[in-house]
Write a protein that holds these residues in place. Structure first.
Motif, PDB file in Angstrom:
ATOM      1  N   GLU A 212      21.832  16.719  26.378  1.00 25.30           N
ATOM      2  CA  GLU A 212      22.962  16.888  25.469  1.00 25.30           C
ATOM      3  C   GLU A 212      22.794  18.105  24.563  1.00 25.30           C
ATOM      4  O   GLU A 212      23.749  18.583  23.965  1.00 25.30           O
ATOM      5  N   TYR A 213      21.570  18.631  24.497  1.00 25.23           N
ATOM      6  CA  TYR A 213      21.300  19.848  23.726  1.00 25.23           C
ATOM      7  C   TYR A 213      21.194  21.086  24.622  1.00 25.23           C
ATOM      8  O   TYR A 213      20.812  22.160  24.167  1.00 25.23           O
ATOM      9  N   GLY A 214      21.518  20.912  25.894  1.00 23.66           N
ATOM     10  CA  GLY A 214      21.480  22.035  26.820  1.00 23.66           C
ATOM     11  C   GLY A 214      20.111  22.331  27.388  1.00 23.66           C
ATOM     12  O   GLY A 214      19.896  23.393  27.976  1.00 23.66           O
ATOM     13  N   VAL A 215      19.165  21.404  27.234  1.00 25.04           N
ATOM     14  CA  VAL A 215      17.811  21.601  27.752  1.00 25.04           C
ATOM     15  C   VAL A 215      17.615  20.682  28.955  1.00 25.04           C
ATOM     16  O   VAL A 215      17.736  19.459  28.839  1.00 25.04           O
ATOM     17  N   ARG A 216      17.330  21.275  30.115  1.00 31.32           N
ATOM     18  CA  ARG A 216      17.071  20.509  31.328  1.00 31.32           C
ATOM     19  C   ARG A 216      15.612  20.664  31.730  1.00 31.32           C
ATOM     20  O   ARG A 216      14.998  21.704  31.479  1.00 31.32           O
ATOM     21  N   ALA A 217      15.062  19.636  32.358  1.00 31.60           N
ATOM     22  CA  ALA A 217      13.642  19.647  32.712  1.00 31.60           C
ATOM     23  C   ALA A 217      13.455  19.243  34.167  1.00 31.60           C
ATOM     24  O   ALA A 217      14.213  18.420  34.708  1.00 31.60           O
ATOM     25  N   PHE A 218      12.418  19.805  34.784  1.00 31.54           N
ATOM     26  CA  PHE A 218      12.121  19.575  36.193  1.00 31.54           C
ATOM     27  C   PHE A 218      10.613  19.489  36.384  1.00 31.54           C
ATOM     28  O   PHE A 218       9.845  20.083  35.633  1.00 31.54           O
ATOM     29  N   SER A 219      10.194  18.765  37.411  1.00 31.86           N
ATOM     30  CA  SER A 219       8.783  18.734  37.785  1.00 31.86           C
ATOM     31  C   SER A 219       8.669  19.128  39.251  1.00 31.86           C
ATOM     32  O   SER A 219       9.664  19.124  39.990  1.00 31.86           O
TER      33      SER A 219
END
Length: 333
Positions: A212-219
């Motif tokens: 919701e803050y525009g931060v996406r994460a991946f592993s």
């Protein structure tokens, strides 16, 4: 009604990215101009991290590399454009805070945080807090660093956090009752597997809280590559993994029938997770071979894919709470 866990597993569907095991970091980045982007890469002066630093910097990104051994870093990073180094040790909570404070003082947004540093199959070592070193370096240090840098990631509006895990996560889930091997006998591979599972769960929960803050994460699993990460393995262990020939010499990746990757190929998935437009709305997924990975087959630990326990939302929430308690740092959402 479909459970949340089943929903998480359904998201692990390959996207047919057009890349594969032999793709290199340069190939997945081809044609991209990263001028104006700010990147931090832990482990960015050795092995896969160094190759990731090189290709992103040469594409125009401004890259900051936290370093534990300045002389080694200076030699490795010499001649690379747009790269600066600053002191940090993932086993030292104070140095993590100092690095983050130094970056935050400039007021810059952070577009991309790549958590690539790690240790593997080490003898039992504990940090100053008494935490087992593989869990401390591979997960807790990165959790603390990300929390400290969170305001800069939010400021970027559209940021990504890329967490380098491993197929080694299939060795072990997380023992939430005893993550530091205080009640159970220490086993180096179980400790490594636990830390790599933590990487995946961290990315999944960070994406859930951060999107919701525009931060996406991946592993991701980068592949099997013979780098300095294997420095604690014996010659017999490396030979059993197919990395050494009968004389003890490294076998070139080209002669391993796909069992090993080159450093250039190994860095490809990190870079793909960092820049691919196919992932614009796919945060929280685990990737391999520059694509989203499927769910692992239970028949072999060496088969591709992610274990269900490593993307289970309940495990992810539990790890987040445990990590906050262990490092004494919370994200400022």
């Amino acid at each position: 009604m479909e459970t949340v866990s089943n929903t998480a597993l359904r998201r692990q569907q390959p996207l047919l990215s057009g890349f594969g095991p032999q793709s290199t970091a340069e190939e997945v980045l081809e044609g991209r101009d990263l001028s104006g982007k700010t990147v931090i890469i832990t482990g960015g002066y050795s092995g896969l991290g160094l190759e990731t630093t090189r290709v992103l910097a040469e594409a125009g990104a401004s890259v900051i590399v936290p370093v534990r051994t300045p002389k080694k870093a200076a030699e490795a990073l010499a001649g690379l454009p747009n790269v600066t180094a600053a002191s940090m040790d993932l086993l030292d909570p104070g140095s993590i805070d100092a690095f983050a404070e130094g970056f935050m003082a400039d007021g810059r947004p952070l577009d991309l945080l790549i958590l690539s540093a790690g240790i593997m199959a080490t003898p039992l070592v504990r940090d100053v807090r008494g935490y087992e070193s593989q869990f401390a370096v591979n997960h807790l240090g990165h959790f603390q660093l990300t929390a400290r840098l969170w305001p800069a990631l939010r400021q970027a509006v559209s940021a990504r956090v890329v967490v380098v895990s491993s197929r080694g996560h299939r060795i072990s889930g997380i023992d939430f009752a005893d993550p530091n091997f205080e009640q159970r006998e220490y086993e180096k591979w179980a400790a490594y597997g636990q830390s790599k599972t933590a990487n995946i769960l961290f990315a999944a929960e960070l994406d859930k809280r951060g999107k919701e803050y525009g931060v996406r994460a991946f592993s991701l699993h980068p592949g099997s590559i013979l780098t300095d990460l294997s420095r604690h393995l014996s010659e017999d262990e490396l030979r059993a993994m197919g990395a050494l020939d009968e004389t003890g010499k490294p076998i070139p990746a080209s002669r391993t029938a796909g069992r090993l990757k080159t450093v250039q190929q190994g860095a490809a998935t990190s870079v793909w997770c960092a820049v691919s437009e196919l992932l614009a709305d796919k945060g929280g997924v685990y990737c391999e071979d520059a694509d989203v990975a499927g769910v692992a087959s239970p028949e072999s630990r060496q088969s591709p894919g992610v274990e269900p326990y490593a993307v289970d939302p309940d495990n992810a929430r539990q790890l987040w709470t445990l990590s906050e308690d262990m490092v004494g740092v919370k994200f400022e959402f």
